[in-house]
Design a protein around this motif. Structure first.
Motif, short mmCIF file in Angstrom:
data_model
loop_
_atom_site.label_atom_id
_atom_site.label_comp_id
_atom_site.label_asym_id
_atom_site.label_seq_id
_atom_site.Cartn_x
_atom_site.Cartn_y
_atom_site.Cartn_z
N ARG A 1 12.03 -15.03 29.73
CA ARG A 1 12.21 -16.22 28.88
C ARG A 1 12.33 -15.88 27.41
O ARG A 1 11.65 -16.44 26.55
CB ARG A 1 11.09 -17.21 29.12
CG ARG A 1 11.10 -17.73 30.54
CD ARG A 1 10.05 -18.73 30.79
NE ARG A 1 10.03 -19.04 32.21
CZ ARG A 1 9.49 -20.13 32.71
NH1 ARG A 1 8.91 -20.98 31.93
NH2 ARG A 1 9.51 -20.32 34.00
N GLU B 1 16.43 -14.06 31.21
CA GLU B 1 16.02 -15.22 32.01
C GLU B 1 14.65 -15.01 32.63
O GLU B 1 13.84 -15.93 32.69
CB GLU B 1 17.06 -15.49 33.10
CG GLU B 1 18.38 -16.00 32.56
CD GLU B 1 19.46 -16.07 33.62
OE1 GLU B 1 19.20 -15.74 34.79
OE2 GLU B 1 20.59 -16.46 33.26
N LYS C 1 21.04 -10.10 30.52
CA LYS C 1 20.98 -11.55 30.73
C LYS C 1 19.94 -11.91 31.78
O LYS C 1 19.16 -12.86 31.61
CB LYS C 1 22.36 -12.06 31.16
CG LYS C 1 22.45 -13.55 31.30
CD LYS C 1 23.84 -13.99 31.64
CE LYS C 1 23.93 -15.51 31.73
NZ LYS C 1 25.28 -15.96 32.04
N GLU C 2 19.89 -11.14 32.86
CA GLU C 2 18.91 -11.39 33.92
C GLU C 2 17.48 -11.15 33.42
O GLU C 2 16.56 -11.90 33.74
CB GLU C 2 19.20 -10.52 35.14
CG GLU C 2 20.48 -10.88 35.84
CD GLU C 2 20.93 -9.84 36.86
OE1 GLU C 2 21.68 -10.22 37.77
OE2 GLU C 2 20.53 -8.67 36.73
N GLU D 1 18.91 -13.32 25.15
CA GLU D 1 19.61 -12.07 25.48
C GLU D 1 19.71 -11.17 24.25
O GLU D 1 19.61 -9.95 24.35
CB GLU D 1 21.00 -12.40 26.03
CG GLU D 1 21.72 -11.22 26.62
CD GLU D 1 23.04 -11.60 27.27
OE1 GLU D 1 23.81 -10.67 27.53
OE2 GLU D 1 23.30 -12.79 27.49
#
Length: 103
Positions: A43, A40, A36-37, A46
């Motif tokens: 961009r 992010e 998930k990180e 997931e």
């Protein structure tokens, strides 16, 4: 030392595996990123990050049963992909300029 003989070798292996290893792993996991990180950061979704992981397209590490990503390796991966994208665009532009794209 004396407990080794009284409790048996299995006890010490069990104790190491279930008390010390998780602590070591927790320390390792915090210095890495989750899917998930990473999603992010770059961009992307997931799901895309997980798909790239399964296909081996993105660098990752398995820590016990968790899949984690090293931030420095992700940064290098992004730079490599950007360079590949630029190279492919250059090739396409040159082909268009010199008529290589026509049939």
């Amino acid at each position: 030392p004396s407990s080794f003989y009284h409790r048996g070798a299995f006890y010490h292996v069990y104790r190491f595996r279930y008390s010390i290893l998780p602590r070591i792993a927790r320390g390792l996991i915090w210095s890495y990123m989750t899917a998930k990180e990473v999603a992010e950061m770059v961009r992307l979704s997931e799901q895309t990050i997980r798909r790239y992981t399964m296909q081996g397209q993105i660098p990752y590490h398995k820590i016990i049963r968790a899949v984690r990503y090293k931030p420095s390796e992700i940064a290098k991966w992004v730079e490599q992909r950007a360079a590949e994208c630029v190279e492919s665009r250059k090739g396409k532009q040159e082909a268009d300029l010199f008529g290589g794209g026509e049939a």
